[in-house]
Design an enzyme around this catalytic site. Structure first.
Site, PDB file in Angstrom:
ATOM      1  N   ASP A  37       0.869  -1.182   0.000  1.00  0.00           N
ATOM      2  CA  ASP A  37       0.000   0.000   0.000  1.00  0.00           C
ATOM      3  C   ASP A  37       0.907   1.235   0.000  1.00  0.00           C
ATOM      4  OD1 ASP A  37       0.851   0.326   2.612  1.00  0.00           O
ATOM      5  OD2 ASP A  37      -1.089  -0.055   3.542  1.00  0.00           O
ATOM      6  N   PHE A  38       0.342   2.422   0.240  1.00  0.00           N
ATOM      7  CA  PHE A  38       1.151   3.643   0.141  1.00  0.00           C
ATOM      8  C   PHE A  38       1.697   4.093   1.490  1.00  0.00           C
ATOM      9  CE2 PHE A  38      -1.583   3.513  -3.518  1.00  0.00           C
ATOM     10  CZ  PHE A  38      -0.704   3.820  -4.542  1.00  0.00           C
ATOM     11  N   ASN A 110      -7.711   2.177  -6.483  1.00  0.00           N
ATOM     12  CA  ASN A 110      -6.576   1.354  -6.913  1.00  0.00           C
ATOM     13  C   ASN A 110      -6.386   1.374  -8.420  1.00  0.00           C
ATOM     14  OD1 ASN A 110      -6.412   0.825  -4.244  1.00  0.00           O
ATOM     15  ND2 ASN A 110      -7.268  -1.239  -4.352  1.00  0.00           N
ATOM     16  N   HIS A 129      -9.081   6.905  -9.433  1.00  0.00           N
ATOM     17  CA  HIS A 129      -7.740   7.439  -9.705  1.00  0.00           C
ATOM     18  C   HIS A 129      -7.178   6.913 -11.022  1.00  0.00           C
ATOM     19  CE1 HIS A 129      -7.215   8.382  -5.120  1.00  0.00           C
ATOM     20  NE2 HIS A 129      -8.046   9.197  -5.730  1.00  0.00           N
TER      21      HIS A 129
HETATM   22  P1  OAD Z   1      -2.981   4.015   1.933  1.00  0.00           P
HETATM   23  O1  OAD Z   1      -1.671   3.313   1.853  1.00  0.00           O
HETATM   24  O2  OAD Z   1      -2.979   5.458   2.233  1.00  0.00           O
HETATM   25  O3  OAD Z   1      -3.894   3.294   3.037  1.00  0.00           O
HETATM   26  C1  OAD Z   1      -4.031   1.892   3.083  1.00  0.00           C
HETATM   27  C2  OAD Z   1      -4.811   1.522   4.338  1.00  0.00           C
HETATM   28  O4  OAD Z   1      -5.075   0.126   4.292  1.00  0.00           O
HETATM   29  C3  OAD Z   1      -4.048   1.793   5.636  1.00  0.00           C
HETATM   30  O5  OAD Z   1      -4.932   2.419   6.548  1.00  0.00           O
HETATM   31  C4  OAD Z   1      -3.633   0.391   6.114  1.00  0.00           C
HETATM   32  O6  OAD Z   1      -3.606   0.278   7.519  1.00  0.00           O
HETATM   33  C5  OAD Z   1      -4.737  -0.469   5.533  1.00  0.00           C
HETATM   34  N1  OAD Z   1      -4.355  -1.859   5.212  1.00  0.00           N
HETATM   35  C6  OAD Z   1      -3.215  -2.299   4.616  1.00  0.00           C
HETATM   36  N2  OAD Z   1      -3.264  -3.631   4.406  1.00  0.00           N
HETATM   37  C7  OAD Z   1      -4.480  -4.056   4.885  1.00  0.00           C
HETATM   38  C8  OAD Z   1      -5.134  -5.320   4.957  1.00  0.00           C
HETATM   39  N3  OAD Z   1      -4.568  -6.441   4.490  1.00  0.00           N
HETATM   40  N4  OAD Z   1      -6.361  -5.369   5.522  1.00  0.00           N
HETATM   41  C9  OAD Z   1      -6.951  -4.244   6.015  1.00  0.00           C
HETATM   42  N5  OAD Z   1      -6.389  -3.027   5.961  1.00  0.00           N
HETATM   43  C10 OAD Z   1      -5.169  -2.918   5.400  1.00  0.00           C
HETATM   44  O7  OAD Z   1      -3.746   3.689   0.566  1.00  0.00           O
HETATM   45  P2  OAD Z   1      -5.005   4.466  -0.071  1.00  0.00           P
HETATM   46  O8  OAD Z   1      -5.925   4.952   0.983  1.00  0.00           O
HETATM   47  O9  OAD Z   1      -5.543   3.587  -1.129  1.00  0.00           O
HETATM   48  O10 OAD Z   1      -3.073   7.748  -5.283  1.00  0.00           O
HETATM   49  O11 OAD Z   1      -4.273   5.714  -0.744  1.00  0.00           O
HETATM   50  C11 OAD Z   1      -5.040   6.657  -1.458  1.00  0.00           C
HETATM   51  C12 OAD Z   1      -4.268   7.198  -2.635  1.00  0.00           C
HETATM   52  O12 OAD Z   1      -3.013   7.714  -2.203  1.00  0.00           O
HETATM   53  C13 OAD Z   1      -3.911   6.167  -3.675  1.00  0.00           C
HETATM   54  O13 OAD Z   1      -4.949   5.938  -4.607  1.00  0.00           O
HETATM   55  C14 OAD Z   1      -2.686   6.745  -4.332  1.00  0.00           C
HETATM   56  C15 OAD Z   1      -1.986   7.367  -3.153  1.00  0.00           C
HETATM   57  O14 OAD Z   1      -1.231   8.479  -3.416  1.00  0.00           O
HETATM   58  C16 OAD Z   1      -2.604   7.627  -6.557  1.00  0.00           C
HETATM   59  O15 OAD Z   1      -1.905   6.748  -6.931  1.00  0.00           O
HETATM   60  C17 OAD Z   1      -3.059   8.688  -7.463  1.00  0.00           C
END
Ligand code: OAD
Length: 274
Positions: A37-38, A110, A129
């Protein structure tokens, strides 16, 4: 009944009564597929971008930065490019809900297209996105097909950076970068759906990137809001509603348990093993 089963019961009852699910997905639903993730502190992409020498982590998806230096994005794109990863149980749960007519829509942040790969149909998916499906020159907007883009990405004489065959501008996949607007379909579809959301499953997202992050907060009181995430985020911690269900568990465990309670577990396992 386990704690998790107790939390899931109202969701199962609502689905069994014919209510439809709308998903609000983030990168956490794909970590089970091996895609980082990010923002997770140690494993997230932004914590591991040191090798790209960026002024700040999010620069890798920043349009102004890309205009000057597209190399970091293309270094990362090599890793993220769809095709290497298989859908998770959570993705297949969405497909099973679609098949039994329990799905309203999937809003996803995603860019990995795993919802599609799991068999969710186009009409149900809103890629807020964007995605790697198409590419355009950032100067003259001419389209470049995926095959040519990949050829350029592997061409050392171009330093792996795809450039427009008409104007030599840099070419970029239609992923929404910071500084760019979201696709029109995001706003149009949300206009149509916002009053019809019965069960909102917000999953695997930190709810930090707007306008996507504002969707759960804009739901009416009639919507049942559910958060499935490793941590409490956004409106679920700032403006918690009494009817909210917060499940601080892994998305995969959620998919297993919910599919069991809906009598869909065998179908889910069969899809994973296919
Ligand atoms: P984030 O990395 O910001 O958040 C991911 C969330 O998922 C976190 O709160 C983690 O704790 C949780 N997490 C990770 N693995 C998990 C699992 N197996 N089960 C449950 N929870 C889990 O990712 P996004 O919110 O998607 O933009 O980020 C939003 C945007 O920021 C993305 O679309 C991207 C980025 O910049 C672009 O690429 C344009």
């Amino acid at each position: 009944m386990s704690q998790l089963e107790k939390k899931l019961k109202p969701i199962v009852d609502a689905i069994n009564k014919g209510k439809k699910v709308t998903f609000f997905n983030g990168a956490g639903i794909s970590t089970g597929a091996g895609i980082p993730d990010f923002r997770s502190p140690e494993t997230g992409l932004y914590a591991n971008l040191a090798k790209l020498n960026l002024p700040f982590a999010e620069a890798v998806f920043d349009i102004d930065f890309f205009e000057d230096n597209p190399k970091p994005f293309y270094t990362l794109a090599e890793e993220l490019y769809p095709g290497k990863y298989a859908p998770t149980k959570f993705h297949y749960l969405i497909k099973l809900l679609q098949d039994q007519d329990s799905l309203l829509r999937v809003y996803t942040q995603n860019i990995d297209t795993l919802e599609r790969l799991a068999g969710v149909e186009d009409d149900y998916i809103v890629e807020a996105h964007g995605s790697f499906a198409r590419n355009h020159c950032i100067k003259c907007h001419r389209e470049m097909d995926n095959e040519t883009l990949k050829k350029h990405m592997h061409d050392e004489t171009k330093d792996g950076i795809p450039t427009c065959e008409t104007c030599q501008g840099y070419v970029k996949p239609d992923i929404v970068f910071f500084g760019e607007g979201l696709p029109g379909r995001f706003f149009q579809q949300w206009d149509e759906d916002c009053d019809d959301v019965e069960i909102a499953l917000v999953a695997g997202t930190s709810l930090t990137v707007y306008p996507f992050a504002s969707l759960p907060a804009s739901l009416g009181k009639k919507s049942l809001r559910v958060l499935i995430n490793k941590e409490k985020v956004g409106d679920f911690s700032d403006n918690y509603r009494k009817s909210d269900i917060v499940i601080l568990e892994d998305c995969e465990l959620f998919a297993e348990q919910l599919s069991s309670m809906l009598g869909l577990r065998d179908e889910l396992e069969a899809l994973v093993e296919q």
